[in-house]
Design an enzyme around this catalytic site. Structure first.
Site, PDB file in Angstrom:
ATOM      1  N   GLY A  31      46.828  70.526  18.394  1.00 11.73           N
ATOM      2  CA  GLY A  31      47.104  69.118  18.664  1.00 11.73           C
ATOM      3  C   GLY A  31      46.929  68.244  17.440  1.00 11.73           C
ATOM      4  CE  LYS A  35      56.700  61.682   8.855  1.00 13.07           C
ATOM      5  NZ  LYS A  35      57.082  60.841   7.687  1.00 13.07           N
ATOM      6  CG  HIS A  37      51.226  70.344  13.849  1.00  9.33           C
ATOM      7  ND1 HIS A  37      50.355  69.296  13.659  1.00  9.33           N
ATOM      8  CD2 HIS A  37      50.475  71.461  13.884  1.00  9.33           C
ATOM      9  CE1 HIS A  37      49.118  69.764  13.608  1.00  9.33           C
ATOM     10  NE2 HIS A  37      49.167  71.086  13.727  1.00  9.33           N
ATOM     11  N   GLY A 149      51.952  77.736   9.568  1.00 15.09           N
ATOM     12  CA  GLY A 149      52.087  77.080   8.276  1.00 15.09           C
ATOM     13  C   GLY A 149      51.346  77.820   7.170  1.00 15.09           C
TER      14      GLY A 149
END
EC number: 6.3.2.1
Length: 282
Positions: A31, A35, A37, A149
């Site tokens: 959560g 940007k 994510h 990421g």
């Protein structure tokens, strides 16, 4: 967009979609979406018919209880952001008891030593927690592709290792680091930085990109010493570690070798807020 908070209902929904030969992508998050994510979500949407975004602050990967308590939680805002992206999105928002069946504990993993380097030296049990939650999400969603990421590069390599060792049929895809305009790697923890400290933290990226140039002509040891010296002169930021490692083994580099890929990793404290970053060196 559909929202599920129970794993059984989500699994039943996805099984129907798979019977229609639809591909499933998974983007696991905790959560406080930013940007970075969303770049993962866009990649997943481009490569899959259905994308599941999980939002779950996983307690077993926090070795620091205070850090868990302070971790930003912005569910309403997150759902609004995702709602505006695509109708092909599915959001999974379980609570801890739904995920852990009332037994909130980590499974123990052997990642062939990857877990003992860098973050593993400073965050006891962290990667067991990461492996536990990701393995659980894989078993619930059974995705074709999963997106992570490269900011958490060590985590990415560990998840790839887990998939390989446990023979989990999922393609793990690493996505480039998203950065703020000043170079600071995007992170949910950035929300806790004051405007002044957020700008000061741009020093991290400036330093590691300068170190990348140094590594071209100097040894790994001298490059790391230079980084340590740079941070020792910065009163706003405290360097926890700087390490140059082999991308595959994550072992620290002693002597540079041809045809090997190296990466520089740092962990830095801005007050009590821990920030990590990395950059490929070749």
């Amino acid at each position: 967009m559909q929202i599920f908070n129970q794993k059984e209902a989500l699994t039943q929904f996805l099984q129907k979609e798979k019977k229609e030969h639809k591909t499933i992508g998974l983007v696991p998050t905790m959560g406080a979406l930013h940007k970075g994510h969303l770049s993962l979500v866009h990649n997943a949407l481009n490569q899959n018919d259905i994308v599941v975004v999980s939002i779950f602050v996983n307690p077993t990967q926090f070795d620091n209880k205070t850090d868990l308590e302070k971790y930003p939680k912005t569910m309403e805002k997150d759902l609004k952001i995702l709602e505006d992206l695509s109708h092909n999105l599915v959001v999974f928002t379980p609570n801890a008891h739904e995920i852990y069946d009332n037994n909130i504990a980590s499974e123990k993993f052997d990642f062939d030593g990857l877990e003992h380097e860098m973050e593993g030296k400073f965050r006891t049990g962290h990667f067991d927690g990461v492996g536990t939650i990701v393995k659980k999400l894989f078993s619930i969603v059974m995705p074709d592709n999963a997106y992570f990421g490269e900011k958490d590069f060590q985590q990415l390599q560990i998840i790839k290792k887990m998939v390989q060792k446990h023979r989990i049929p999922v393609n793990v895809i690493g996505c480039p680091i998203s950065r703020e305009a000043n170079g600071l790697a995007m992170s949910s923890r950035n929300e806790r930085l004051s405007a002044e400290l957020r700008e000061e933290a741009s020093f991290i990226y400036k330093t590691i990109t300068a170190a990348k140039n140094k590594f071209g002509t100097e040894s790994a040891e001298d490059t790391v010493k230079w980084i340590e010296g740079m941070f020792s002169n910065n009163p706003s930021l405290s360097l926890e570690y700087a390490e140059i490692a082999d991308e595959n083994t994550l072992k620290p580099v002693k002597t540079k070798e041809e045809n090997k890929h190296y990466r520089l990793f740092v962990a830095v404290y801005a007050n009590d807020i821990r920030l990590i970053d990395n950059v490929a060196l070749n």
